[in-house]
Design a protein around this motif. Structure first.
Motif, PDB file in Angstrom:
ATOM      1  N   ARG A  10       0.360   3.944  -7.676  1.00 11.00           N
ATOM      2  CA  ARG A  10      -0.212   3.204  -6.549  1.00 11.00           C
ATOM      3  C   ARG A  10      -0.535   4.103  -5.356  1.00 11.00           C
ATOM      4  O   ARG A  10      -0.941   3.612  -4.311  1.00 11.00           O
ATOM      5  N   GLY A  11      -0.317   5.419  -5.498  1.00 15.09           N
ATOM      6  CA  GLY A  11      -0.767   6.335  -4.449  1.00 15.09           C
ATOM      7  C   GLY A  11       0.302   7.087  -3.706  1.00 15.09           C
ATOM      8  O   GLY A  11      -0.004   7.906  -2.831  1.00 15.09           O
ATOM      9  N   ALA A  12       1.590   6.846  -4.007  1.00 16.18           N
ATOM     10  CA  ALA A  12       2.661   7.595  -3.345  1.00 16.18           C
ATOM     11  C   ALA A  12       2.545   9.078  -3.715  1.00 16.18           C
ATOM     12  O   ALA A  12       2.205   9.421  -4.855  1.00 16.18           O
ATOM     13  N   THR A  13       2.841   9.945  -2.761  1.00 14.44           N
ATOM     14  CA  THR A  13       2.620  11.375  -2.978  1.00 14.44           C
ATOM     15  C   THR A  13       3.896  12.205  -3.011  1.00 14.44           C
ATOM     16  O   THR A  13       3.865  13.377  -3.368  1.00 14.44           O
TER      17      THR A  13
ATOM     18  N   ASP B 192       0.842  -1.199   0.000  1.00 18.63           N
ATOM     19  CA  ASP B 192       0.000   0.000   0.000  1.00 18.63           C
ATOM     20  C   ASP B 192       0.878   1.250   0.000  1.00 18.63           C
ATOM     21  O   ASP B 192       1.525   1.561   0.996  1.00 18.63           O
TER      22      ASP B 192
ATOM     23  N   THR C  82      -0.308   4.350  -0.565  1.00 16.81           N
ATOM     24  CA  THR C  82      -1.151   5.527  -0.390  1.00 16.81           C
ATOM     25  C   THR C  82      -0.520   6.530   0.569  1.00 16.81           C
ATOM     26  O   THR C  82      -0.225   6.216   1.718  1.00 16.81           O
ATOM     27  N   GLY C  83      -0.273   7.726   0.054  1.00 23.85           N
ATOM     28  CA  GLY C  83       0.261   8.802   0.872  1.00 23.85           C
ATOM     29  C   GLY C  83       1.706   8.640   1.297  1.00 23.85           C
ATOM     30  O   GLY C  83       2.207   9.401   2.122  1.00 23.85           O
ATOM     31  N   LYS C  84       2.425   7.678   0.740  1.00 22.18           N
ATOM     32  CA  LYS C  84       3.775   7.373   1.177  1.00 22.18           C
ATOM     33  C   LYS C  84       4.819   8.264   0.476  1.00 22.18           C
ATOM     34  O   LYS C  84       4.640   8.698  -0.659  1.00 22.18           O
TER      35      LYS C  84
ATOM     36  N   GLU D 253       3.986   5.887  -7.806  1.00 16.97           N
ATOM     37  CA  GLU D 253       3.090   7.044  -7.852  1.00 16.97           C
ATOM     38  C   GLU D 253       1.694   6.622  -8.293  1.00 16.97           C
ATOM     39  O   GLU D 253       0.689   7.060  -7.732  1.00 16.97           O
TER      40      GLU D 253
END
Length: 275
Positions: free
Chosen positions: A161-164, A138, A140-142, A159
């Motif tokens: 997959r949700g990395a910020t 996961d 997200t937000g990592k 990115e």
């Protein structure tokens, strides 16, 4: 700039071709074109002595028959050669890595890579397994570091997959430029690409670090990675063989990490460690 083009004839082809790519990559070779009967590799002529090939471990193994010839070529855009050999790959039926000239398929993550002279299209086992690890984690937000980014494909999927907040670093100028282009090509706007090595990390911390390089560099830089890893974070390592896993794990555990799981394919390993 002049390059040495070295054509290797290899029998049997696998796993010798993959092992040879790894050994040549550690010797400053910049580009590899895989063929049905071997491999073509390119290295800057002014930094490489052909006598160094005599030291390659693989050449001492009797189970492989390897011959080679060399010639001097001018620096060029290597896309035409890549287009002859670069085929799209599919990871877990979710992620496709393809070139711009391949037809788009219906998948969750569609990544377009123009590899040029960079290493990391997804075809090599290590990149394929690192992509698999990313799909299982996961993001997200990592905050994420892609160390030795090659084409930037790992940062791109992270990115998606949700990395910020992502940094992609490679010591090779071609990889740096190629990662910039590929990030833009895939509409990634959260990736900062840098040219250099682990000395660039400074005081920044990350939730996830991805490092697909080679055994010796990993062993040297693992303490630096750990110093930049947030508590509860994850370190994913690849670029080494199954027989090197104990050595890598010992280094990680000595710095406070715990081994969690591994993927292996054709004697290559991609391992996950947690903090």
């Amino acid at each position: 700039m002049e390059y040495l083009e070295i054509a290797f004839k290899i029998s049997p082809l696998q796993p010798a071709s993959d092992i040879l790519i790894a050994e040549l990559d550690a010797m400053e070779f910049e580009s590899f074109v895989e063929q049905e009967d071997g491999l073509i590799a390119y290295v800057q002529k002014d930094i490489f002595d052909l006598k160094a090939l005599e030291e390659i471990y693989l050449f001492q193994q009797k189970e492989f028959d390897i011959t080679w010839t060399s010639k001097t070529v001018k620096q060029q855009n290597w896309n035409a050669e890549w287009e002859k050999s670069f085929k799209p790959i599919l990871v877990q039926d979710k992620c496709m890595v393809r070139a711009p000239f391949h037809e788009k398929q219906k998948v969750t993550y569609d990544i377009i890579i123009e590899p040029k002279m960079s290493f990391g299209t997804g075809h090599h086992e290590t990149t394929f397994m690192m992509l698999s690890h990313i799909l299982d984690y996961d993001f997200t937000g990592k905050s994420v570091l892609d160390m030795g980014c090659g084409t930037g494909v790992l940062a791109i999927l992270a990115e998606m997959r949700g990395a910020t907040d992502l940094e992609a670093i490679d010591i090779d100028n071609w990889c740096y430029l190629n990662s910039l282009e590929n990030a833009e090509r895939n509409n990634c706007n959260k990736i900062t690409v840098k040219e250099g090595d682990a000395s660039l990390l400074g005081n920044k911390n990350y939730d996830v670090i991805l490092a697909n390089i080679n055994r010796n560099i990993l062993l040297k830089d693992i303490p630096t990675y750990v110093s930049c890893l947030n508590k509860g974070g994850a370190l994913f390592l690849s670029g080494f063989y199954l027989e090197d896993l104990e050595m890598i794990s010992s280094k990680c555990e000595a710095t406070g990490l715990q081994f969690e799981k591994k993927l292996d394919k054709n004697n290559w390993v991609a391992a996950k460690y947690v903090f």
